[in-house]
Design a protein around this motif. Structure first.
Motif, PDB file in Angstrom:
ATOM      1  N   PRO A 180      -9.065   3.914  18.665  1.00 44.79           N
ATOM      2  CA  PRO A 180      -7.874   3.631  19.463  1.00 44.79           C
ATOM      3  C   PRO A 180      -6.713   3.206  18.569  1.00 44.79           C
ATOM      4  CG  PRO A 180      -9.330   1.757  19.525  1.00 44.79           C
ATOM      5  CD  PRO A 180     -10.058   2.825  18.736  1.00 44.79           C
ATOM      6  N   PRO A 181      -5.486   3.236  19.083  1.00 40.18           N
ATOM      7  CA  PRO A 181      -4.345   2.730  18.309  1.00 40.18           C
ATOM      8  C   PRO A 181      -4.419   1.213  18.169  1.00 40.18           C
ATOM      9  CG  PRO A 181      -3.626   4.113  20.158  1.00 40.18           C
ATOM     10  CD  PRO A 181      -5.073   3.816  20.373  1.00 40.18           C
ATOM     11  N   THR A 182      -3.932   0.718  17.046  1.00 39.09           N
ATOM     12  CA  THR A 182      -3.849  -0.719  16.895  1.00 39.09           C
ATOM     13  C   THR A 182      -2.815  -1.287  17.872  1.00 39.09           C
ATOM     14  OG1 THR A 182      -3.329  -2.528  15.392  1.00 39.09           O
ATOM     15  CG2 THR A 182      -2.152  -0.479  15.027  1.00 39.09           C
ATOM     16  N   PRO A 183      -3.110  -2.429  18.502  1.00 41.05           N
ATOM     17  CA  PRO A 183      -2.114  -3.058  19.386  1.00 41.05           C
ATOM     18  C   PRO A 183      -1.085  -3.878  18.615  1.00 41.05           C
ATOM     19  CG  PRO A 183      -4.150  -4.316  19.434  1.00 41.05           C
ATOM     20  CD  PRO A 183      -4.429  -3.106  18.588  1.00 41.05           C
ATOM     21  N   ALA A 184      -1.280  -4.069  17.301  1.00 37.89           N
ATOM     22  CA  ALA A 184      -0.341  -4.858  16.502  1.00 37.89           C
ATOM     23  C   ALA A 184       1.020  -4.161  16.439  1.00 37.89           C
ATOM     24  CB  ALA A 184      -0.890  -5.064  15.094  1.00 37.89           C
ATOM     25  N   VAL A 185       2.082  -4.955  16.415  1.00 39.87           N
ATOM     26  CA  VAL A 185       3.436  -4.406  16.345  1.00 39.87           C
ATOM     27  C   VAL A 185       4.114  -4.872  15.066  1.00 39.87           C
ATOM     28  CG1 VAL A 185       3.672  -4.266  18.846  1.00 39.87           C
ATOM     29  CG2 VAL A 185       4.404  -6.346  17.655  1.00 39.87           C
ATOM     30  N   TYR A 186       5.247  -4.247  14.775  1.00 38.79           N
ATOM     31  CA  TYR A 186       5.978  -4.554  13.550  1.00 38.79           C
ATOM     32  C   TYR A 186       6.649  -5.924  13.620  1.00 38.79           C
ATOM     33  CZ  TYR A 186       5.660   0.196  11.692  1.00 38.79           C
ATOM     34  OH  TYR A 186       5.203   1.373  11.177  1.00 38.79           O
ATOM     35  N   ASN A 187       6.698  -6.594  12.466  1.00 37.29           N
ATOM     36  CA  ASN A 187       7.674  -7.654  12.237  1.00 37.29           C
ATOM     37  C   ASN A 187       8.902  -6.972  11.639  1.00 37.29           C
ATOM     38  OD1 ASN A 187       5.933  -9.595  13.134  1.00 37.29           O
ATOM     39  ND2 ASN A 187       5.462 -10.440  11.117  1.00 37.29           N
ATOM     40  N   ILE A 208       3.786  -4.061   9.647  1.00 33.76           N
ATOM     41  CA  ILE A 208       2.754  -4.586  10.535  1.00 33.76           C
ATOM     42  C   ILE A 208       1.901  -5.533   9.693  1.00 33.76           C
ATOM     43  CG2 ILE A 208       0.730  -4.052  11.922  1.00 33.76           C
ATOM     44  CD1 ILE A 208       1.958  -1.391  12.618  1.00 33.76           C
ATOM     45  N   PRO A 209       1.895  -6.836   9.978  1.00 40.33           N
ATOM     46  CA  PRO A 209       1.117  -7.769   9.156  1.00 40.33           C
ATOM     47  C   PRO A 209      -0.355  -7.376   9.143  1.00 40.33           C
ATOM     48  CG  PRO A 209       2.611  -8.957  10.619  1.00 40.33           C
ATOM     49  CD  PRO A 209       2.633  -7.521  11.047  1.00 40.33           C
ATOM     50  N   PRO A 210      -0.948  -7.209   7.967  1.00 41.69           N
ATOM     51  CA  PRO A 210      -2.349  -6.795   7.889  1.00 41.69           C
ATOM     52  C   PRO A 210      -3.296  -7.715   8.649  1.00 41.69           C
ATOM     53  CG  PRO A 210      -1.313  -6.660   5.724  1.00 41.69           C
ATOM     54  CD  PRO A 210      -0.323  -7.339   6.630  1.00 41.69           C
ATOM     55  N   GLU A 211      -2.974  -9.006   8.691  1.00 39.61           N
ATOM     56  CA  GLU A 211      -3.856  -9.943   9.382  1.00 39.61           C
ATOM     57  C   GLU A 211      -3.858  -9.737  10.900  1.00 39.61           C
ATOM     58  OE1 GLU A 211       0.111 -12.095   8.628  1.00 39.61           O
ATOM     59  OE2 GLU A 211      -1.237 -10.702   7.571  1.00 39.61           O
ATOM     60  N   ASN A 212      -2.880  -8.982  11.415  1.00 40.42           N
ATOM     61  CA  ASN A 212      -2.822  -8.716  12.856  1.00 40.42           C
ATOM     62  C   ASN A 212      -3.593  -7.462  13.260  1.00 40.42           C
ATOM     63  OD1 ASN A 212      -1.190 -10.933  13.008  1.00 40.42           O
ATOM     64  ND2 ASN A 212       0.711  -9.811  13.372  1.00 40.42           N
ATOM     65  N   LEU A 213      -4.090  -6.721  12.279  1.00 40.46           N
ATOM     66  CA  LEU A 213      -4.770  -5.469  12.576  1.00 40.46           C
ATOM     67  C   LEU A 213      -6.171  -5.727  13.125  1.00 40.46           C
ATOM     68  CD1 LEU A 213      -3.847  -3.279   9.486  1.00 40.46           C
ATOM     69  CD2 LEU A 213      -2.887  -3.148  11.788  1.00 40.46           C
ATOM     70  N   SER A 214      -6.473  -5.058  14.208  1.00 41.55           N
ATOM     71  CA  SER A 214      -7.828  -5.125  14.748  1.00 41.55           C
ATOM     72  C   SER A 214      -8.710  -4.144  13.990  1.00 41.55           C
ATOM     73  CB  SER A 214      -7.826  -4.765  16.238  1.00 41.55           C
ATOM     74  OG  SER A 214      -6.969  -5.618  16.962  1.00 41.55           O
ATOM     75  N   PRO A 215      -9.908  -4.563  13.584  1.00 39.35           N
ATOM     76  CA  PRO A 215     -10.813  -3.620  12.924  1.00 39.35           C
ATOM     77  C   PRO A 215     -11.172  -2.492  13.882  1.00 39.35           C
ATOM     78  CG  PRO A 215     -11.972  -5.636  13.510  1.00 39.35           C
ATOM     79  CD  PRO A 215     -10.520  -5.900  13.773  1.00 39.35           C
ATOM     80  N   THR A 217      -9.512   0.060  14.584  1.00 44.17           N
ATOM     81  CA  THR A 217      -8.360   0.754  15.169  1.00 44.17           C
ATOM     82  C   THR A 217      -7.743   1.673  14.121  1.00 44.17           C
ATOM     83  OG1 THR A 217      -6.866  -1.081  14.621  1.00 44.17           O
ATOM     84  CG2 THR A 217      -7.876  -1.082  16.821  1.00 44.17           C
ATOM     85  N   ASP A 218      -6.784   2.508  14.551  1.00 39.35           N
ATOM     86  CA  ASP A 218      -6.307   3.591  13.691  1.00 39.35           C
ATOM     87  C   ASP A 218      -5.696   3.114  12.375  1.00 39.35           C
ATOM     88  OD1 ASP A 218      -3.968   2.610  14.872  1.00 39.35           O
ATOM     89  OD2 ASP A 218      -3.427   4.499  15.841  1.00 39.35           O
ATOM     90  N   ARG A 219      -4.826   2.091  12.408  1.00 42.66           N
ATOM     91  CA  ARG A 219      -4.191   1.649  11.171  1.00 42.66           C
ATOM     92  C   ARG A 219      -5.217   1.079  10.199  1.00 42.66           C
ATOM     93  NH1 ARG A 219      -0.440   3.070   8.025  1.00 42.66           N
ATOM     94  NH2 ARG A 219      -2.332   3.189   6.783  1.00 42.66           N
ATOM     95  N   ALA A 220      -6.161   0.303  10.704  1.00 39.46           N
ATOM     96  CA  ALA A 220      -7.185  -0.283   9.839  1.00 39.46           C
ATOM     97  C   ALA A 220      -8.077   0.802   9.235  1.00 39.46           C
ATOM     98  CB  ALA A 220      -8.020  -1.287  10.623  1.00 39.46           C
ATOM     99  N   MET A 221      -8.508   1.755  10.049  1.00 37.48           N
ATOM    100  CA  MET A 221      -9.375   2.825   9.563  1.00 37.48           C
ATOM    101  C   MET A 221      -8.661   3.711   8.541  1.00 37.48           C
ATOM    102  SD  MET A 221     -12.466   2.704  10.944  1.00 37.48           S
ATOM    103  CE  MET A 221     -12.266   1.023  10.329  1.00 37.48           C
ATOM    104  N   LEU A 222      -7.387   3.973   8.787  1.00 40.62           N
ATOM    105  CA  LEU A 222      -6.613   4.808   7.861  1.00 40.62           C
ATOM    106  C   LEU A 222      -6.444   4.097   6.520  1.00 40.62           C
ATOM    107  CD1 LEU A 222      -5.192   7.583   8.009  1.00 40.62           C
ATOM    108  CD2 LEU A 222      -3.101   6.362   8.625  1.00 40.62           C
ATOM    109  N   THR A 223      -6.170   2.806   6.560  1.00 42.55           N
ATOM    110  CA  THR A 223      -6.031   2.032   5.329  1.00 42.55           C
ATOM    111  C   THR A 223      -7.326   2.014   4.537  1.00 42.55           C
ATOM    112  OG1 THR A 223      -4.336   0.643   6.357  1.00 42.55           O
ATOM    113  CG2 THR A 223      -5.424  -0.233   4.402  1.00 42.55           C
TER     114      THR A 223
END
Length: 255
Positions: A180-187, A208-215, A217-223
């Motif tokens: 799923p997409p990460t629910p975290a938003v940009y600062n 997007i602060p890395p500490e806000n990323l849910s494991p 999710t798309d941004r975390a998996m891509l990283t």
């Protein structure tokens, strides 16, 4: 297959040229209709206050139509007017920069694919987690193989498949992950500078602060180096809130 290919980085971008090569090499018939200039982050804007113009490009084995409009304009114009025969699939990409999380709302790449889905076509958005890619040939070939698996047959109508490649050579990328997409938003913040006449101008940036990323999710998996795939649908109704409001307001729920 007959494929309508577009993007938001413009018809001269590396991503669309390498994806075109990969699709043609796989034997597909490809019509390109892409913006004449970069249209990143224009979302699903369409042009209604001025006419659209089209310019043909044929160079170095590439053939396509440049449109003086937005990515959604390109798809709408192509599917209603420019295509001699209806395509089997609409593909948007390969975008320079990932489209994950809240980027999905801003992205011209995803919006172009969404326009195709809204018009009744299977649709795929493709992005790479690199803002300055020099060569996306391997990713273009991967997309050609990916569509050969006919993944949209498992997707409902008006669904967009959102595919993202990590910032790695393809041979070093980890496996495909559905997420799923990460629910975290940009600062967000604006950098303030001055032009040569001493007047301020403002340039948007943010992270997007890395500490806000849910494991998972798309941004975390891509990283982490995975190729990610997220099926998207565009039903904006908050049904839980609708039910709560029905009780509060004494109104009937429709649909």
């Amino acid at each position: 297959m007959r494929i309508l290919l577009t993007n938001d980085d413009g018809i001269h971008a590396v991503g669309i040229r390498d994806l075109y090569k990969g699709l043609v090499a796989a034997g597909h018939e490809v019509l390109v209709a892409a913006p004449l200039s970069e249209q990143s982050a224009v979302g699903h804007a369409i042009t209604i206050a001025m006419p659209l113009r089209v310019k043909e490009f044929t160079e170095n084995g590439f053939h396509g139509l440049g449109v003086s409009g937005t990515p959604a304009d390109c798809v709408k114009l192509a599917l209603t007017t420019l295509c001699d025969t209806k395509p089997d699939l609409v593909i948007s990409g390969i975008n320079a920069g990932a489209n994950v999380g809240v980027d999905i709302l801003y992205s011209g790449t995803v919006s172009a694919a969404t326009e195709g889905a809204l018009m009744g076509y299977p649709a795929l958005a493709v992005s790479a987690d690199d803002f300055s890619p020099a060569d996306l040939t391997e990713q273009g070939a991967y997309v050609a193989d990916f569509i050969a698996s006919r993944p949209w047959e498992a997707a409902p109508p008006r669904c967009v498949l959102n595919l993202n490649f990590p910032a790695l050579p393809l041979g070093q990328a980890k496996g495909l992950r559905l997420c799923p997409p990460t629910p975290a938003v940009y600062n967000d913040w604006f950098v303030t500078r001055q032009d040569p006449r001493g007047r301020n101008y403002y340039w948007l940036t943010g992270v997007i602060p890395p500490e806000n990323l849910s494991p998972e999710t798309d941004r975390a998996m891509l990283t982490e180096g995975h190729i990610t795939l997220t099926p998207l649908r565009f039903d904006f109704t908050d049904r839980d809130t609708m039910d709560r409001l029905a009780g509060r307001l004494g109104a009937r729920v429709s649909g």
